[in-house]
Design an enzyme around this catalytic site. Sequence first.
Site, PDB file in Angstrom:
ATOM      1  N   ASP A 187       0.825  -1.205   0.000  1.00 40.47           N
ATOM      2  CA  ASP A 187       0.000   0.000   0.000  1.00 40.47           C
ATOM      3  C   ASP A 187       0.862   1.258   0.000  1.00 40.47           C
ATOM      4  O   ASP A 187       0.611   2.200  -0.757  1.00 40.47           O
ATOM      5  CB  ASP A 187      -0.901   0.011   1.230  1.00 40.47           C
ATOM      6  CG  ASP A 187      -2.077  -0.927   1.106  1.00 40.47           C
ATOM      7  OD1 ASP A 187      -2.798  -0.850   0.103  1.00 40.47           O
ATOM      8  OD2 ASP A 187      -2.275  -1.756   2.012  1.00 40.47           O
ATOM      9  N   LEU A 188       1.856   1.276   0.867  1.00 37.93           N
ATOM     10  CA  LEU A 188       2.686   2.472   0.986  1.00 37.93           C
ATOM     11  C   LEU A 188       3.462   2.742  -0.294  1.00 37.93           C
ATOM     12  O   LEU A 188       3.546   3.893  -0.751  1.00 37.93           O
ATOM     13  CB  LEU A 188       3.634   2.314   2.172  1.00 37.93           C
ATOM     14  CG  LEU A 188       2.945   2.219   3.539  1.00 37.93           C
ATOM     15  CD1 LEU A 188       3.948   1.828   4.612  1.00 37.93           C
ATOM     16  CD2 LEU A 188       2.266   3.525   3.902  1.00 37.93           C
TER      17      LEU A 188
END
Length: 407
Positions: A187-188
Amino acid sequence: MTSVLTETTPVLRDTGGPLSGRLVVDLSRALAGPHAAMMMGDLGARVIKIENPGTGDDTRGWGPPFVGPEDDPQATYFLSCNRNKESLALDLKSDDGREVLRQLLERADVVVENFRPGVLERLGFSTDAMHAINPRLVILSITGFGHDGPESHRSGYDQILQGEAGIMSLTGSGPDDPQRVGVPIADLLSGMYGAYGVVAALLERERTGQGQVVRTSLLASLVGVHAFQGTKVTVAGESPEAQGNHHPSIAPYGLFRCRNGSVQISVGSEKLWGAFTSTFGLNPSAEGLASNADRVRNRSKVIGVVEAAFAGYDAEPLLAKLADAGIPAGKVRSLKEVYEWPQVASQGLLVDVEHPLLGSVTLPGPPLRFFDNASGAESTRRAHTAPPLLNEHDTSIREWLSTGEEY
């Protein structure tokens, strides 16, 4: 979560920063898209976060830990990825919600979304429709497995993608111990790649006058950071495996035990190997140790030699000895220790904000700093706003839209 309609947090209009004067409409939820939008906010953009009425972003309910009043608890997860934003709750299935979004898109520079393919089309906001509203709009779209291809329909969650994209096969004590990275790295990274793509698209818009679509995915972001492990497969035809806290291509490079704990060292050149062996009275040309390639092939022997040399030292004196010898070394800190470390504070990695329910809180800060070329003075954004309460900025956003003014 309780919907809060009062406006208590000031919105910073002129924040400075490279994206000052840009408007970002954040339609995303959970982490990848919100992280991208937060990065743009850190760079000075005005970010309006669109949330579901009543419940808001999924991460408002992701906990514990929760902090604040019992009747309106705030998830620290949400606080991690939504600083420097305003919140507006819209039902995009309603005429009012769609009309407000349309007005925002007319004024926006960027829209961020991570819906499943087809959802925005059903709501009447396909890519073509959004560009008909605003041809200069840059659209960042993030999915799990990609927007097309045979598995584009699959839901994308970080845990699943860490396994599917091979990261877990590289992480752990060995090949039979796959482990996830301790943060939602897919996600990051998707958020970071997405923000990077948006900035590139905004730069190109200066030349063409037209917006475009930027697409990335959790899958792409993880494959994109395979680095030397990827070329080990595609070029050398070998399949990398997890091997704990030691580097697959450099030795000694990893975590080594000493008398009362452990330290990390990075002996990344033959010059450093010479300094290391001289410091600890070792033979740099011993059988199996003469070159980095030899040491990688004989990693178990190297670990034994290094740990035998470290056995008589406690960690702190050992780190001091390594520093005196110019050997890159360090400790393994807890996150609590990290946030108490003066070096972290010196880099602007902690920011204090005023939250309407929590009061003064400290958040992990943005990782970029900017400096004026002529004077050398730092121009990094210093004033930050707390992650918003749900629908906190409904009144001010609607009043601004009613004026017909651009941002």
